[in-house]
Every structure is written in structure tokens, then in C-alpha cells.
Design a protein around this motif. Structure first.
Motif, PDB file in Angstrom:
ATOM      1  N   ASP A  93     -44.824  62.259   0.860  1.00 49.78           N
ATOM      2  CA  ASP A  93     -45.317  63.630   0.789  1.00 49.78           C
ATOM      3  C   ASP A  93     -46.222  63.958   1.979  1.00 49.78           C
ATOM      4  OD1 ASP A  93     -43.936  63.985  -1.512  1.00 49.78           O
ATOM      5  OD2 ASP A  93     -45.664  64.345  -2.809  1.00 49.78           O
ATOM      6  N   VAL A  94     -47.079  63.008   2.336  1.00 51.91           N
ATOM      7  CA  VAL A  94     -48.022  63.229   3.438  1.00 51.91           C
ATOM      8  C   VAL A  94     -47.271  63.488   4.740  1.00 51.91           C
ATOM      9  CG1 VAL A  94     -49.806  62.161   4.863  1.00 51.91           C
ATOM     10  CG2 VAL A  94     -49.879  61.889   2.375  1.00 51.91           C
ATOM     11  N   LEU A  95     -46.318  62.611   5.069  1.00 50.75           N
ATOM     12  CA  LEU A  95     -45.534  62.799   6.292  1.00 50.75           C
ATOM     13  C   LEU A  95     -44.657  64.038   6.191  1.00 50.75           C
ATOM     14  CD1 LEU A  95     -44.727  61.745   9.067  1.00 50.75           C
ATOM     15  CD2 LEU A  95     -42.942  60.369   7.961  1.00 50.75           C
ATOM     16  N   GLY A  96     -44.123  64.310   4.994  1.00 53.33           N
ATOM     17  CA  GLY A  96     -43.286  65.491   4.794  1.00 53.33           C
ATOM     18  C   GLY A  96     -44.006  66.783   5.126  1.00 53.33           C
ATOM     19  N   VAL A  97     -45.263  66.883   4.722  1.00 58.95           N
ATOM     20  CA  VAL A  97     -46.056  68.080   5.043  1.00 58.95           C
ATOM     21  C   VAL A  97     -46.246  68.191   6.554  1.00 58.95           C
ATOM     22  CG1 VAL A  97     -48.317  69.170   4.822  1.00 58.95           C
ATOM     23  CG2 VAL A  97     -47.244  68.108   2.823  1.00 58.95           C
ATOM     24  N   GLY A  98     -46.528  67.054   7.206  1.00 58.02           N
ATOM     25  CA  GLY A  98     -46.707  67.064   8.657  1.00 58.02           C
ATOM     26  C   GLY A  98     -45.479  67.552   9.393  1.00 58.02           C
ATOM     27  N   TYR A 114     -55.005  61.387   4.619  1.00 55.05           N
ATOM     28  CA  TYR A 114     -54.376  61.322   3.299  1.00 55.05           C
ATOM     29  C   TYR A 114     -53.450  60.108   3.160  1.00 55.05           C
ATOM     30  CZ  TYR A 114     -56.304  65.765   1.837  1.00 55.05           C
ATOM     31  OH  TYR A 114     -57.177  66.763   1.467  1.00 55.05           O
ATOM     32  N   SER A 115     -52.916  59.618   4.278  1.00 57.41           N
ATOM     33  CA  SER A 115     -52.103  58.407   4.190  1.00 57.41           C
ATOM     34  C   SER A 115     -52.980  57.178   3.974  1.00 57.41           C
ATOM     35  CB  SER A 115     -51.236  58.235   5.445  1.00 57.41           C
ATOM     36  OG  SER A 115     -52.033  58.202   6.611  1.00 57.41           O
ATOM     37  N   ILE A 116     -54.227  57.219   4.442  1.00 55.09           N
ATOM     38  CA  ILE A 116     -55.161  56.115   4.199  1.00 55.09           C
ATOM     39  C   ILE A 116     -55.708  56.174   2.777  1.00 55.09           C
ATOM     40  CG2 ILE A 116     -57.425  55.140   4.798  1.00 55.09           C
ATOM     41  CD1 ILE A 116     -56.919  55.931   7.684  1.00 55.09           C
ATOM     42  N   LYS A 117     -56.095  57.351   2.347  1.00 57.89           N
ATOM     43  CA  LYS A 117     -56.720  57.520   1.032  1.00 57.89           C
ATOM     44  C   LYS A 117     -55.789  57.139  -0.117  1.00 57.89           C
ATOM     45  CE  LYS A 117     -60.908  59.101   1.854  1.00 57.89           C
ATOM     46  NZ  LYS A 117     -62.099  58.368   1.373  1.00 57.89           N
ATOM     47  N   GLY A 118     -54.493  57.382   0.035  1.00 54.31           N
ATOM     48  CA  GLY A 118     -53.534  57.006  -1.004  1.00 54.31           C
ATOM     49  C   GLY A 118     -53.526  57.913  -2.218  1.00 54.31           C
ATOM     50  N   LYS A 119     -54.133  59.093  -2.091  1.00 57.19           N
ATOM     51  CA  LYS A 119     -54.143  60.037  -3.218  1.00 57.19           C
ATOM     52  C   LYS A 119     -52.736  60.546  -3.509  1.00 57.19           C
ATOM     53  CE  LYS A 119     -56.313  64.375  -4.711  1.00 57.19           C
ATOM     54  NZ  LYS A 119     -57.257  65.464  -4.338  1.00 57.19           N
ATOM     55  N   TYR A 120     -51.953  60.757  -2.447  1.00 55.62           N
ATOM     56  CA  TYR A 120     -50.564  61.201  -2.590  1.00 55.62           C
ATOM     57  C   TYR A 120     -49.643  60.168  -1.944  1.00 55.62           C
ATOM     58  CZ  TYR A 120     -52.790  65.719  -3.551  1.00 55.62           C
ATOM     59  OH  TYR A 120     -53.570  66.725  -4.074  1.00 55.62           O
ATOM     60  N   THR A 168     -47.001  69.442  -5.795  1.00 55.86           N
ATOM     61  CA  THR A 168     -46.973  70.844  -5.343  1.00 55.86           C
ATOM     62  C   THR A 168     -48.296  71.259  -4.706  1.00 55.86           C
ATOM     63  OG1 THR A 168     -47.670  71.544  -7.552  1.00 55.86           O
ATOM     64  CG2 THR A 168     -45.292  71.506  -7.099  1.00 55.86           C
ATOM     65  N   TYR A 169     -49.316  70.427  -4.831  1.00 48.24           N
ATOM     66  CA  TYR A 169     -50.647  70.783  -4.330  1.00 48.24           C
ATOM     67  C   TYR A 169     -50.944  70.210  -2.944  1.00 48.24           C
ATOM     68  CZ  TYR A 169     -51.358  71.904  -9.265  1.00 48.24           C
ATOM     69  OH  TYR A 169     -51.232  72.417 -10.533  1.00 48.24           O
ATOM     70  N   ILE A 170     -50.157  69.206  -2.537  1.00 50.60           N
ATOM     71  CA  ILE A 170     -50.504  68.487  -1.316  1.00 50.60           C
ATOM     72  C   ILE A 170     -50.471  69.361  -0.064  1.00 50.60           C
ATOM     73  CG2 ILE A 170     -48.118  67.646  -1.031  1.00 50.60           C
ATOM     74  CD1 ILE A 170     -49.352  65.128   0.250  1.00 50.60           C
ATOM     75  N   SER A 171     -49.497  70.260   0.052  1.00 48.60           N
ATOM     76  CA  SER A 171     -49.391  71.104   1.242  1.00 48.60           C
ATOM     77  C   SER A 171     -50.647  71.941   1.433  1.00 48.60           C
ATOM     78  CB  SER A 171     -48.164  72.018   1.146  1.00 48.60           C
ATOM     79  OG  SER A 171     -46.974  71.279   1.119  1.00 48.60           O
ATOM     80  N   LYS A 172     -51.071  72.614   0.379  1.00 59.23           N
ATOM     81  CA  LYS A 172     -52.259  73.460   0.454  1.00 59.23           C
ATOM     82  C   LYS A 172     -53.493  72.633   0.771  1.00 59.23           C
ATOM     83  CE  LYS A 172     -54.958  76.849  -2.155  1.00 59.23           C
ATOM     84  NZ  LYS A 172     -55.115  77.576  -3.438  1.00 59.23           N
ATOM     85  N   GLU A 173     -53.617  71.479   0.117  1.00 58.68           N
ATOM     86  CA  GLU A 173     -54.803  70.646   0.309  1.00 58.68           C
ATOM     87  C   GLU A 173     -54.892  70.107   1.736  1.00 58.68           C
ATOM     88  OE1 GLU A 173     -56.841  66.678  -1.728  1.00 58.68           O
ATOM     89  OE2 GLU A 173     -55.433  67.905  -2.900  1.00 58.68           O
ATOM     90  N   MET A 174     -53.760  69.640   2.266  1.00 57.62           N
ATOM     91  CA  MET A 174     -53.759  69.105   3.623  1.00 57.62           C
ATOM     92  C   MET A 174     -54.005  70.190   4.665  1.00 57.62           C
ATOM     93  SD  MET A 174     -50.708  66.208   3.562  1.00 57.62           S
ATOM     94  CE  MET A 174     -50.833  65.943   5.339  1.00 57.62           C
TER      95      MET A 174
END
Length: 475
Positions: A84-89, A74-80, A210-216
Motif C-alpha cells: 500500500d505504501v509503495l502503491g500510493v507513491g 510509513y514503510s519503516i513504521k509498519g502501520k500499513y 482506504t485511509y493510507i492515501s489521505k494520511e500519507m
């Protein structure tokens, strides 16, 4: 598709160069330390260390949900946003760590866990540093800071070696000295990445989406089963060996895996670099042949190194293995072939990750693990560690075959598959010959020479690339 075939290849080779530095120096230092470990640690000590590290390898995918795979993608794709990406991790890391701490405390109190408290402490240190290293490193791959990973690996290796020399040679701390040294090396690595990559800048508790956590998490959960299956292929045999043959044979078997680590080092470098290209430059039709050429070159390199190391196995063992550990040479050939198919399977996994087929990765890994476990239970009581090595090789072969077959139903890979199959058959033939030590050394040398001659085109490509790089540097 974000570039031409030449641009894709250039980007891949640049990352291979960085990951080579990050991998080979630490692996070389670790490799050179094997005589020290086998001299100052008993087979029983080495077995306990290996069981500890394998237990951590089992716990990490369960309590981290393999979130690092989603962090990189997700960090490569750039969708979010990267924040946010690192925060979920980090949220997953903290949640899993708290659950593991509570669970271990309760199990220790009620007497289910009877391990020495010091080993439980090291287990947590290994778990925390290993998890943070995975999340930070995968995030750095995604934001194109591979150089930070390179330097952190070198620093970690140097600190680990210096501390091991001090704690084992000078202070004579034995197994605890080894564990402290490796813990300090891991802590240095995580700390360096945190500050050098400016991780703090990306850390925000409030998520923009709000969707990134579920998606990842949905993306990474199937990878848990893949990681657990990989653990079964690599580690379950050691627990079964302990049950049937004792912890000392586990120590010998663990040392045997050090020679195949040469092949792991090469394969890991290319696989890590390709994991970025697979997501960044994906083309399902393989229009410019990038996927096919990459697979063929990767396969050639892995087979060549496998044949070379297998031919020199006895000589490597005489240099590296002392005292009771020398017998470990017997288990190296099938472990080398196991690593070969593990690396090929990982290459296919990177492409499957790029197209989001994590369930396929999970399914194929589970099948391979089931085959491996079944064969372990049959072969280990009769053949001890050699049976475990053969079971491991078979499990990885099955996983690779299924992944490759399913992958080609989704993606076109333009390469000569028949030629690859012949190469794999040659490796298996040499594995059989190597069972007798140096008795068939002449035939093994003929096989190695013939393979190099038939595939000389790949070697010429390598020489041309190095020559061109030298010309560029001279300018």
C-alpha cells in the motif's frame, strides 16, 4: 525505543558504511570529471545545464507532493502494508507526471514556453528518472534494502562517466552529450533498483486500506514547502544572477559549488543513515544520549571537513578549474559554510520527521528562503556571485537556528551546545580569512590544527571504531 545505545550506534554505523560506498564513489568520479566538463563545455553551456537541473528540482516537489518522505516513514513504521505504501507513491508519481505533461504541452503550444523542444524532452527524462529514483530509494531504506541503493549508485556513476568520456571526448556532442550521458546513468540506476529490490512484487493497484492515501499525502504536503524553500536557497540565486549578470556567471557559480560537494557527500551519507535511525530508534528523552552523541559527532565531522577544504580551496581550484572557471574559487568559502548549516539543518529535519512535525520543517525552511531571496536581491546587483553565496549561507544559517531551537522544545538532545557554537564561530572566521585567497593561509592552518587538537577525543573514537572493526574482520 527498539535497542540499547550500543545497538543503535552499531545499526547507524552499518548504514553509514553502506551509504558511504553509495555516495563517495559516484561523487569522487563526478569530482574527477570536473576538468573535462570545464574544458569541453563553455560557461554558457554549463549555465544552461545548471538551469535545466534546477528547474527539474523545482518541479519535482510540486508534482510529486514530496511523497517519498511519506513512503520511507510509513514503510519503516509498519502501520500499513509495504504494498500500500509503495502503491500510493506510484499513484502520486503517475498523476503528477500526467499533469506536468499536459501543462508543458499546452504552454509550449500557446508560446509561453519558448525553450528548445530537445531541452523539454531532457527535462521530462530528468523528472521521471529523478522521481522514480526518489520513491524506489526511499522505499528501499524503509524495507532495509540499503545495499541495493549502494550498488545502483555505483553502476549509475560508472555508466555516466563512460558515456561522458565517449560523448564529450570522442563524438564532441557538447551539452547534448552531457545530458544524454547523465540521462542514461539515471535510467540504469532506476532499472537496477526495480529488478534487484523486486519492486514489482510490491506493486498492487488495489489498496488494502482506504485511509493510507489521505494520511500519507497529508504527512508529505508540508514537505513541499520545505523542498521549495530548499530550492530557493540553492537555485533561485542562479535565476537572479542570470537576470543581473548573465548566464556565463551562472556557469562559473555552478562550478564553484563542485568543491563544496565534498562536504555535501560526507553530510549526505550520515544524514541518510540517520534518517532511518531517527524513525526506527526514536527516544524523545534521549535516555542513552544517542541523539546528542550523534549530533555532536556529525557536527564535528562537518566542521572539520569544512575547515580542511576551505584551507585547500585555492589548490583544489587550480587542479579542477580551467580557463575562465578559475575565478570560481572566490565563491567557495561562503558556499562551504552554507553547506555546513544545510547539513546541520537536515540532521534536525530527520528528527522532526520522526516525530511527525512536518509543519515545523516547512515553516523554518520558508523563513530561511525568504531571508535568502531578500539578500539575493540586495547583494547580487552589487557583488554578483559572491553576494549570492553569502545570501545562501545566511538563509541556511537561519533555517538551522530555527529548527534547532524548535526541535529542542520537543526533544531533549544531550550534548554541549556551547562547544558547537564555538566551532561554528571558528568556521565563520576562516570564511572571512579565505576571502583573501592564500594571504592568511598560516592563520587558517593554525585554526585547523587547533580545532583538531581541541576535539581530538572525537578522532580517538573514530580510530577505536576502525580498530575494532579490523579485529572483527580478521576473526
Amino acid at each position: 525505543m527498539s535497542g540499547t545505545g550500543t545497538q543503535k550506534t552499531k545499526y547507524l554505523l552499518e548504514n553509514i558504511g553502506l551509504f558511504s560506498i553509495a555516495t563517495f564513489m559516484p561523487k569522487a568520479l563526478t569530482f574527477l570529471m570536473i576538468p573535462l566538463y570545464t574544458k569541453y563545455l563553455s560557461t554558457s553551456d554549463y549555465g544552461r545545464i545548471d538551469l535545466l537541473t534546477n528547474t527539474v528540482s523545482l518541479l519535482m516537489p510540486i508534482f510529486t507532493l514530496q511523497i517519498q518522505d511519506a513512503v520511507m516513514r510509513y514503510s519503516i513504521k509498519g502501520k500499513y502494508s509495504s504494498n500500500d505504501v509503495l502503491g500510493v507513491g506510484i499513484r502520486v508519481f503517475l498523476g503528477g507526471g500526467i499533469v506536468l505533461l499536459i501543462l508543458c504541452t499546452v504552454l509550449k503550444q500557446i508560446g509561453i514556453i519558448r525553450i528548445d523542444s530537445v531541452f523539454i524532452l531532457f527535462l521530462f527524462v530528468y523528472y521521471i528518472t529523478g522521481t522514480l529514483n526518489n520513491i524506489f530509494s526511499y522505499f528501499c531504506r524503509g524495507i532495509n534494502k540499503v545495499g541495493v541503493i549502494t550498488i545502483s549508485s555505483i553502476l549509475s556513476a560508472i555508466i555516466t562517466v563512460i558515456c561522458n568520456l565517449l560523448f564529450l571526448l570522442v563524438f564532441k556532442w557538447g551539452v547534448y552529450g552531457y545530458l544524454i550521458a547523465n540521462s542514461l546513468g539515471a535510467i540504469i540506476r532506476v532499472t537496477y533498483i526495480y529488478f534487484r529490490a523486486n519492486i514489482r512484487m510490491y506493486l498492487h493497484w488495489k489498496l488494502e486500506s482506504t485511509y493510507i492515501s489521505k494520511e500519507m499525502v497529508c504527512f508529505s504536503i508540508p514537505m513541499i514547502f520545505s523542498a521549495l524553500s530548499w530550492w530557493i536557497d540553492n537555485a533561485s540565486d542562479k535565476y537572479i544572477l542570470t537576470f543581473f549578470s548573465g548566464v556565463s556567471i551562472v556557469g562559473v557559480y555552478a562550478v564553484a559549488s563542485k568543491i563544496p560537494s565534498i562536504l555535501v557527500a560526507f553530510g549526505d551519507v550520515i544524514a541518510k543513515a540517520f534518517s532511518i535511525s531517527a524513525i526506527k530508534e526514536f527516544d524523545s528523552n534521549d535516555s542513552d544520549g544517542f541523539l546528542g552523541k550523534s549530533y555532536s559527532m556529525f557536527s564535528f565531522c562537518m566542521v572539520l571537513i569544512c575547515l580542511f577544504v576551505m584551507t585547500g580551496n585555492i589548490y583544489f581550484a587550480r587542479i579542477l578549474f580551467t580557463n575562465d572557471f578559475f575565478v570560481a574559487w572566490k565563491y567557495v568559502p561562503p558556499l562551504l559554510v552554507a553547506v555546513l548549516f544545510n547539513m546541520l539543518s537536515l540532521f534536525c529535519e530527520n528528527i522532526l520527521l520522526a516525530i511527525g512535525k512536518t509543519k515545523v520543517i516547512s515553516y523554518t525552511a520558508i523563513v530561511g528562503a525568504i531571508v535568502n531571496t531578500f539578500l539575493n536581491l540586495i547583494l547580487i546587483p552589487r557583488f554578483d556571485a559572491y553576494g549570492a553565496a553569502v545570501a545562501t549561507f545566511t538563509g541556511f544559517f537561519i533555517a538551522w537556528f530555527l529548527r534547532y531551537t524548535l526541535l529542542t522544545s520537543y526533544v531533549e538532545i544531550k550534548h554541549d551546545f556551547k562547544k558547537e557554537v564555538i566551532s561554528y564561530a571558528i568556521v565563520m572566521l576562516q570564511m572571512v580569512l579565505a576571502y583573501r585567497g592564500n594571504q592568511f593561509l598560516v592563520f587558517e592552518l593554525i585554526i585547523l590544527g587547533t580545532f583538531i587538537f581541541v576535539n581530538r577525543a572525537y578522532i580517538n573514537i573514530g580510530f577505536i571504531y576502525i580498530k575494532n572493526k579490523c579485529k572483527i574482520n580478521q576473526r
